[in-house]
Design a protein around this motif. Structure first.
Motif, PDB file in Angstrom:
ATOM      1  N   ASN A   1       1.011  -1.146  -0.049  1.00 33.34           N
ATOM      2  CA  ASN A   1      -0.023  -0.110  -0.124  1.00 33.34           C
ATOM      3  C   ASN A   1       0.863   1.300   0.012  1.00 33.34           C
ATOM      4  OD1 ASN A   1      -1.783   2.101   0.322  1.00 33.34           O
ATOM      5  ND2 ASN A   1      -2.858   0.859   1.943  1.00 33.34           N
ATOM      6  N   SER A   2       0.877   2.021  -1.025  1.00 30.53           N
ATOM      7  CA  SER A   2       1.553   3.284  -1.209  1.00 30.53           C
ATOM      8  C   SER A   2       1.285   4.391  -0.399  1.00 30.53           C
ATOM      9  CB  SER A   2       1.508   3.763  -2.616  1.00 30.53           C
ATOM     10  OG  SER A   2       0.215   3.883  -3.083  1.00 30.53           O
ATOM     11  N   MET A   3       0.029   4.162   0.167  1.00 26.69           N
ATOM     12  CA  MET A   3      -0.394   5.184   1.324  1.00 26.69           C
ATOM     13  C   MET A   3       0.071   5.084   2.540  1.00 26.69           C
ATOM     14  SD  MET A   3      -2.332   7.172  -0.409  1.00 26.69           S
ATOM     15  CE  MET A   3      -3.213   8.129   0.491  1.00 26.69           C
ATOM     16  N   PHE A   4       0.731   3.979   2.855  1.00 25.40           N
ATOM     17  CA  PHE A   4       1.344   3.718   4.371  1.00 25.40           C
ATOM     18  C   PHE A   4       2.616   4.974   4.458  1.00 25.40           C
ATOM     19  CE2 PHE A   4      -1.057   0.375   5.447  1.00 25.40           C
ATOM     20  CZ  PHE A   4      -0.781  -0.759   4.837  1.00 25.40           C
ATOM     21  N   ASP A   5       2.483   5.787   5.557  1.00 25.78           N
ATOM     22  CA  ASP A   5       3.307   6.626   5.849  1.00 25.78           C
ATOM     23  C   ASP A   5       4.242   6.605   6.938  1.00 25.78           C
ATOM     24  OD1 ASP A   5       1.208   9.593   6.605  1.00 25.78           O
ATOM     25  OD2 ASP A   5       1.288   7.438   7.439  1.00 25.78           O
ATOM     26  N   TYR A   6       3.741   5.398   7.631  1.00 26.09           N
ATOM     27  CA  TYR A   6       4.555   5.305   9.136  1.00 26.09           C
ATOM     28  C   TYR A   6       4.636   3.834   9.228  1.00 26.09           C
ATOM     29  CZ  TYR A   6       5.518   6.737  13.967  1.00 26.09           C
ATOM     30  OH  TYR A   6       6.363   6.964  14.970  1.00 26.09           O
ATOM     31  N   PHE A   7       5.614   3.546   9.868  1.00 23.21           N
ATOM     32  CA  PHE A   7       5.899   2.015  10.011  1.00 23.21           C
ATOM     33  C   PHE A   7       6.783   1.770  11.252  1.00 23.21           C
ATOM     34  CE2 PHE A   7       5.456   1.259   5.462  1.00 23.21           C
ATOM     35  CZ  PHE A   7       5.657   2.375   4.980  1.00 23.21           C
TER      36      PHE A   7
ATOM     37  N   ILE B   1      10.378   0.160  17.836  1.00 23.44           N
ATOM     38  CA  ILE B   1      11.147   1.425  17.047  1.00 23.44           C
ATOM     39  C   ILE B   1       9.990   1.598  15.691  1.00 23.44           C
ATOM     40  CG2 ILE B   1      12.498   0.231  15.261  1.00 23.44           C
ATOM     41  CD1 ILE B   1      14.827   2.111  15.818  1.00 23.44           C
ATOM     42  N   SER B   2      10.087   2.989  15.448  1.00 22.70           N
ATOM     43  CA  SER B   2       9.248   3.256  14.236  1.00 22.70           C
ATOM     44  C   SER B   2      10.181   4.259  13.290  1.00 22.70           C
ATOM     45  CB  SER B   2       8.064   4.013  14.844  1.00 22.70           C
ATOM     46  OG  SER B   2       8.587   5.233  15.373  1.00 22.70           O
TER      47      SER B   2
ATOM     48  N   LYS C   1       9.376  -0.548  -1.484  1.00 25.58           N
ATOM     49  CA  LYS C   1       8.423  -0.731  -0.531  1.00 25.58           C
ATOM     50  C   LYS C   1       8.943  -1.793   0.588  1.00 25.58           C
ATOM     51  CE  LYS C   1       4.275   0.584  -3.116  1.00 25.58           C
ATOM     52  NZ  LYS C   1       4.595   1.088  -4.499  1.00 25.58           N
ATOM     53  N   HIS C   2       9.968  -1.634   0.967  1.00 30.57           N
ATOM     54  CA  HIS C   2      10.808  -2.729   1.889  1.00 30.57           C
ATOM     55  C   HIS C   2      11.275  -1.902   2.733  1.00 30.57           C
ATOM     56  CE1 HIS C   2      13.186  -6.268   2.514  1.00 30.57           C
ATOM     57  NE2 HIS C   2      13.970  -5.203   3.223  1.00 30.57           N
ATOM     58  N   LEU C   3      11.211  -2.460   4.251  1.00 35.00           N
ATOM     59  CA  LEU C   3      11.901  -1.939   5.428  1.00 35.00           C
ATOM     60  C   LEU C   3      12.511  -3.109   6.036  1.00 35.00           C
ATOM     61  CD1 LEU C   3       9.203  -1.066   8.378  1.00 35.00           C
ATOM     62  CD2 LEU C   3       8.379  -1.969   6.112  1.00 35.00           C
ATOM     63  N   SER C   4      13.491  -2.902   7.013  1.00 34.80           N
ATOM     64  CA  SER C   4      14.207  -3.952   7.616  1.00 34.80           C
ATOM     65  C   SER C   4      14.510  -3.510   9.042  1.00 34.80           C
ATOM     66  CB  SER C   4      15.330  -4.350   6.753  1.00 34.80           C
ATOM     67  OG  SER C   4      16.265  -3.438   6.405  1.00 34.80           O
ATOM     68  N   LEU C   5      14.885  -4.271   9.970  1.00 33.30           N
ATOM     69  CA  LEU C   5      14.987  -4.028  11.204  1.00 33.30           C
ATOM     70  C   LEU C   5      16.376  -4.952  11.591  1.00 33.30           C
ATOM     71  CD1 LEU C   5      14.662  -3.079  14.323  1.00 33.30           C
ATOM     72  CD2 LEU C   5      13.342  -5.359  14.631  1.00 33.30           C
ATOM     73  N   HIS C   6      17.499  -3.843  11.834  1.00 35.67           N
ATOM     74  CA  HIS C   6      18.810  -4.569  12.160  1.00 35.67           C
ATOM     75  C   HIS C   6      18.893  -4.624  13.715  1.00 35.67           C
ATOM     76  CE1 HIS C   6      20.510  -4.019   8.036  1.00 35.67           C
ATOM     77  NE2 HIS C   6      19.220  -4.103   7.834  1.00 35.67           N
ATOM     78  N   ILE C   7      19.162  -5.704  14.155  1.00 35.37           N
ATOM     79  CA  ILE C   7      19.729  -5.648  15.689  1.00 35.37           C
ATOM     80  C   ILE C   7      21.234  -6.181  15.836  1.00 35.37           C
ATOM     81  CG2 ILE C   7      19.084  -6.652  17.901  1.00 35.37           C
ATOM     82  CD1 ILE C   7      16.417  -7.579  16.734  1.00 35.37           C
TER      83      ILE C   7
END
Lengths: 113, 115
Positions: free
Chosen positions: A27-33, A48-49, A71-77
């Motif tokens: 969804n290209s309308m997503f603006d906060y993750f 985290i956001s 349209k990709h996000l990642s979380l690094h620990i």
């Protein structure tokens, strides 16, 4: 149809190494993750956001990266610790959808000592 | 400060019976949400209250589900009559304002098993 997907149901990492959890959205309308962490028999806990105007947000050992074009996000620990073992949920919200969060299916992270 | 509390933590009922889940949000939080996770799948939005008003109930699966928040404090979610597919974990959450600027805090969930 799932608008937020976490394609890896599980991930195993050695203590001290980097954990990378991935999330894709349609969804290209997503603006906060957001990323949430969940231990068994507990509710999700905010981790985290990141806003869509940024491409990186860092908080201690946790960094979230956002690639809007993909349209990709990642979380690094880094470094991973045994206490990080939990299910991690990616979530997204859209400005035109109020406060509703759309979650991915979760990735179970296991950090081995 | 007390977090989001939910009751009961576990409930086992027979198909056709009624169950009422209760949620007490964090004090001062006008926004209250219900989510559920069925069969280990993704957590899905059910509805959103702002004080006592339903802001968004687009996620409610059908008219067997009724949510109320009288007085803008605690909320109840009633399932009547319960069906097998209603089994899952029902999470309540609350926040002070919009998600982009405020943390949404989740309760530990109410586990519902319909047999």
């Amino acid at each position: 149809d799932q608008q937020v997907k976490q394609n890896s149901p599980s991930l195993s990492v050695q203590e001290g190494r980097i954990s990378i959890l991935n999330c894709d959205y349609t969804n290209s309308m997503f603006d906060y993750f957001l990323w949430y962490k969940k231990y068994p028999a507990e509710g999700p806990t905010f981790l985290i956001s990141i806003s869509s105007i940024k491409d990186k947000n860092e908080d201690g050992r946790f960094t979230v990266f956002l690639n809007k074009s993909a349209k990709h996000l990642s979380l690094h620990i880094v470094p991973s610790q045994p206490g990080d073992s939990a299910v991690y949920f990616c979530a997204a919200s859209a400005r035109n959808a109020g406060n509703m969060l759309t979650f991915g299916g979760g990735t179970r992270l296991m950090v081995k000592p | 400060e007390a977090g989001v509390t939910q009751f009961p933590s576990h409930s086992v009922i027979e198909k056709g019976q009624t169950v009422t889940l209760r949620c007490d949000p964090i004090s001062g939080h006008d926004n209250l949400y219900w989510y559920r996770r069925v069969m280990g799948k993704e957590i899905k939005f059910l509805l959103h209250f702002v004080k006592e008003s339903k802001q968004d109930e687009s996620g409610m699966p059908n008219n067997r589900f009724l949510a109320e928040r009288t007085g803008g404090t605690y909320s109840t979610l009633k399932v009547q009559p319960a069906e097998l597919e209603d089994s899952g974990v029902y999470f309540c959450a609350s926040s002070q304002g919009r998600v982009s600027g405020n943390t949404i805090y989740f309760g530990e969930g109410s586990w519902l098993t319909v047999v």
